[in-house]
Enzyme design. Structure first.
Site, PDB file in Angstrom:
ATOM      1  NE  ARG A   1       5.273  15.246   4.950  1.00  0.00           N
ATOM      2  CZ  ARG A   1       6.552  15.075   5.102  1.00  0.00           C
ATOM      3  NH1 ARG A   1       7.408  15.907   4.544  1.00  0.00           N
ATOM      4  NH2 ARG A   1       7.006  14.069   5.799  1.00  0.00           N
TER       5      ARG A   1
ATOM      6  N   GLY B   1       2.123   4.948  -0.515  1.00  0.00           N
ATOM      7  CA  GLY B   1       1.544   6.280  -0.729  1.00  0.00           C
ATOM      8  C   GLY B   1       2.646   7.217  -1.181  1.00  0.00           C
ATOM      9  NE  ARG B   2       6.631   9.463   3.246  1.00  0.00           N
ATOM     10  CZ  ARG B   2       6.205  10.326   4.174  1.00  0.00           C
ATOM     11  NH1 ARG B   2       6.371  11.618   4.004  1.00  0.00           N
ATOM     12  NH2 ARG B   2       5.636   9.893   5.281  1.00  0.00           N
TER      13      ARG B   2
ATOM     14  CB  CYS C   1      -1.579  35.167  12.709  1.00  0.00           C
ATOM     15  SG  CYS C   1      -1.856  36.446  11.509  1.00  0.00           S
TER      16      CYS C   1
ATOM     17  CD  GLU D   1      -2.362  -1.227   2.889  1.00  0.00           C
ATOM     18  OE1 GLU D   1      -1.978  -0.424   3.760  1.00  0.00           O
ATOM     19  OE2 GLU D   1      -3.228  -2.081   3.095  1.00  0.00           O
TER      20      GLU D   1
ATOM     21  CE1 TYR E   1       3.534  14.266  10.976  1.00  0.00           C
ATOM     22  CE2 TYR E   1       3.722  15.180   8.767  1.00  0.00           C
ATOM     23  CZ  TYR E   1       3.002  14.478   9.712  1.00  0.00           C
ATOM     24  OH  TYR E   1       1.766  13.982   9.388  1.00  0.00           O
TER      25      TYR E   1
HETATM   26  N1  LLP Z   1      -1.173   1.919   4.634  1.00  0.00           N
HETATM   27  C1  LLP Z   1      -1.565   2.345   5.853  1.00  0.00           C
HETATM   28  C2  LLP Z   1      -2.429   1.492   6.664  1.00  0.00           C
HETATM   29  C3  LLP Z   1      -1.137   3.600   6.319  1.00  0.00           C
HETATM   30  O1  LLP Z   1      -1.505   4.013   7.524  1.00  0.00           O
HETATM   31  C4  LLP Z   1      -0.306   4.413   5.498  1.00  0.00           C
HETATM   32  C5  LLP Z   1       0.143   5.737   5.939  1.00  0.00           C
HETATM   33  C6  LLP Z   1       0.061   3.925   4.229  1.00  0.00           C
HETATM   34  C7  LLP Z   1      -0.383   2.665   3.836  1.00  0.00           C
HETATM   35  C8  LLP Z   1       0.935   4.700   3.278  1.00  0.00           C
HETATM   36  O2  LLP Z   1       2.203   4.888   3.802  1.00  0.00           O
HETATM   37  P1  LLP Z   1       3.356   5.566   2.931  1.00  0.00           P
HETATM   38  O3  LLP Z   1       3.718   4.623   1.816  1.00  0.00           O
HETATM   39  O4  LLP Z   1       2.838   6.856   2.403  1.00  0.00           O
HETATM   40  O5  LLP Z   1       4.466   5.752   3.876  1.00  0.00           O
HETATM   41  N2  LLP Z   1       1.282  12.634   7.037  1.00  0.00           N
HETATM   42  C9  LLP Z   1       2.529  11.939   7.261  1.00  0.00           C
HETATM   43  C10 LLP Z   1       2.458  10.499   6.801  1.00  0.00           C
HETATM   44  C11 LLP Z   1       1.378   9.694   7.477  1.00  0.00           C
HETATM   45  C12 LLP Z   1       1.276   8.273   6.993  1.00  0.00           C
HETATM   46  C13 LLP Z   1       0.088   7.584   7.552  1.00  0.00           C
HETATM   47  N3  LLP Z   1      -0.155   6.247   7.081  1.00  0.00           N
HETATM   48  C14 LLP Z   1       3.645  12.708   6.571  1.00  0.00           C
HETATM   49  O6  LLP Z   1       3.370  13.769   5.997  1.00  0.00           O
HETATM   50  O7  LLP Z   1       4.808  12.314   6.618  1.00  0.00           O
END
Ligand code: LLP
Length: 398
Positions: A296, A259-260, A327, A257, A300
């Site tokens: 971000r 994302g990033r 602000c 899964e 973070y």
């Molecule tokens: N699957 C599940 C169950 C997740 O909770 C997440 C991300 C992903 C897949 C995708 O993970 P990735 O491949 O993107 O690392 N807002 C934060 C990142 C939060 C990620 C939450 N879960 C940031 O800006 O770094």
């Protein structure tokens, strides 16, 4: 970027279709002939055009809300390639997912299994599910985005999970045939992911020995990307080959899964310099993007590389804080950073902003959210218009 910013205005998110597709293909192709499915974690970038691009390329989608499911369906995504993750699924969300015919649920508690079972019964359906196990592995990443440790709210503890599979046999409307895990995000070292995989594979063997048929293993997302000079991220291909090697010949479909790693590097946030100012000790570049556009750095202490849209070496550099109009002292995009010596009117790009950028934007300080643009080949188009003042008060009344 200059042409886009002039026409679409700033702040402006710009995504590259080619960049996103090449990373999706890197995932998909690295699996080779092994049974697999790549589910894009919609939370990283949920723009309809981005989802449509990935859907057309064959991607599945990992969702965490009914809203994300709605987006996937609107973008033409195949519900049969959707998995629903998350610790707090509500009954209406589960009903919507069942009605839509999603592939399955990654479940995080026994109570959730019970809810899905009863809602599936009401619709006369059988729901496919996996339990999300917490492998208690340290992802070695920022604590806010680390999820695989015992103290996190996610998953079911390894010691308890086998008993939960056993008791789940009583649910007549569930097909509990998978195991899932996700240990955290922005991992620059894939070893914790492989360690989690090994623990989950041992669990699969124990479950099978106890008579539970397990057909798929979902390893979640988490692969990191380079944000700072010096960051080295594992290559997508090498990571997938590493995990495939361990899973092969076990009769398991492998799911991931990401994302990033699919979208971060294919997105920029372009902003225009409004003012320069100095308070005696510090120099500030004030730009028209703020923490509400890209949270971000504030949330973070994340690093996003700052690039001048037009390079002019004669200008030199300056050590500055790059801040927005919100602000709050916490409203910054970079602190004490040596950047190109940009002046009011110049354009600046924040790199690696395609993931967890626009999706985390808010209207704080009543700032309309930015425009989003997709570049495809030599052309570009607006894929989300900049919000208007009327958008800001939609649904409100005096
Ligand atoms: N699957 C599940 C169950 C997740 O909770 C997440 C991300 C992903 C897949 C995708 O993970 P990735 O491949 O993107 O690392 N807002 C934060 C990142 C939060 C990620 C939450 N879960 C940031 O800006 O770094």
């Amino acid at each position: 970027m200059d042409a886009i910013a002039r026409r679409a205005g700033t702040p402006c998110y710009i995504y590259s279709a080619a960049g996103i597709l090449s990373r999706y293909r890197a995932y998909d192709e690295a699996f080779g002939a092994a049974p697999h499915q790549v589910f894009f974690a919609v939370k990283a970038n949920s723009n309809l055009a981005v989802l449509a691009l990935l859907a057309k390329a064959g991607a599945g989608f990992d969702i965490v809300s009914g809203g994300e499911l709605f987006r996937v369906l609107k973008a033409g995504g195949d519900p049969a390639k959707v998995v629903f993750s998350g610790v707090g699924k509500t009954a209406p969300e589960v009903e919507y997912a069942l009605e839509s015919g999603i592939r399955g649920f990654n479940c995080e508690s026994e109570a959730e299994l019970s809810l899905i079972d009863s809602l599936a019964a009401r619709q006369g359906k059988k729901a496919r599910a996996a339990l999300r196990v917490n492998p208690d592995v340290d992802a070695e990443t920022h604590p806010y985005i680390s999820t695989g440790l015992r103290e996190n709210k996610f998953g079911i503890a390894m010691e308890e999970v086998e008993a939960v599979y056993g008791r789940a046999r009583r649910f007549q409307n569930l097909i509990l045939d998978g195991v899932s895990c996700h240990i955290g995000s922005q991992l620059l070292n894939s070893s914790p992911l492989v360690e989690a995989l090994d623990r989950v594979l041992e669990l699969v063997e124990r479950l099978r020995a106890a008579g539970t048929a397990i057909g798929h293993l979902d390893l979640g997302g988490g692969l990191g990307v380079p944000y700072e000079p010096g960051d080295e991220a594992p290559s997508i291909g090498a990571y997938i080959e590493r995990i495939c090697e361990r899973v092969k010949d076990r009769g398991l479909e492998l799911m991931v899964e990401p994302g990033r790693s699919l979208v971060a590097e294919s997105g920029l946030l372009v902003t225009r310099v409004l003012y320069r100012k100095s308070n005696g000790t510090k120099e500030f570049i004030i730009v028209d993007a703020a923490m509400n556009d890209l949270v971000r750095p504030s949330l973070y202490e994340a690093y996003h590389e700052i690039l001048p849209v037009k390079r002019d070496p004669r200008r030199g550099t300056a050590k500055v804080d790059v801040v927005g109009p919100v602000c709050e002292s916490g409203d910054f995009l970079a602190l004490d950073r040596e950047v190109a010596n940009l002046l009011p009117g110049d354009l600046m790009a924040l790199a690696t902003a395609g993931a967890y950028g626009f999706v985390m934007a808010s209207n704080y300080n009543s700032r309309p959210r930015a425009v989003e643009v997709l570049v495809e080949g030599a052309s570009w188009r607006v894929v989300r218009t900049r919000e208007t003042l009327d958008d800001l008060i939609r649904g409100e009344s005096v």
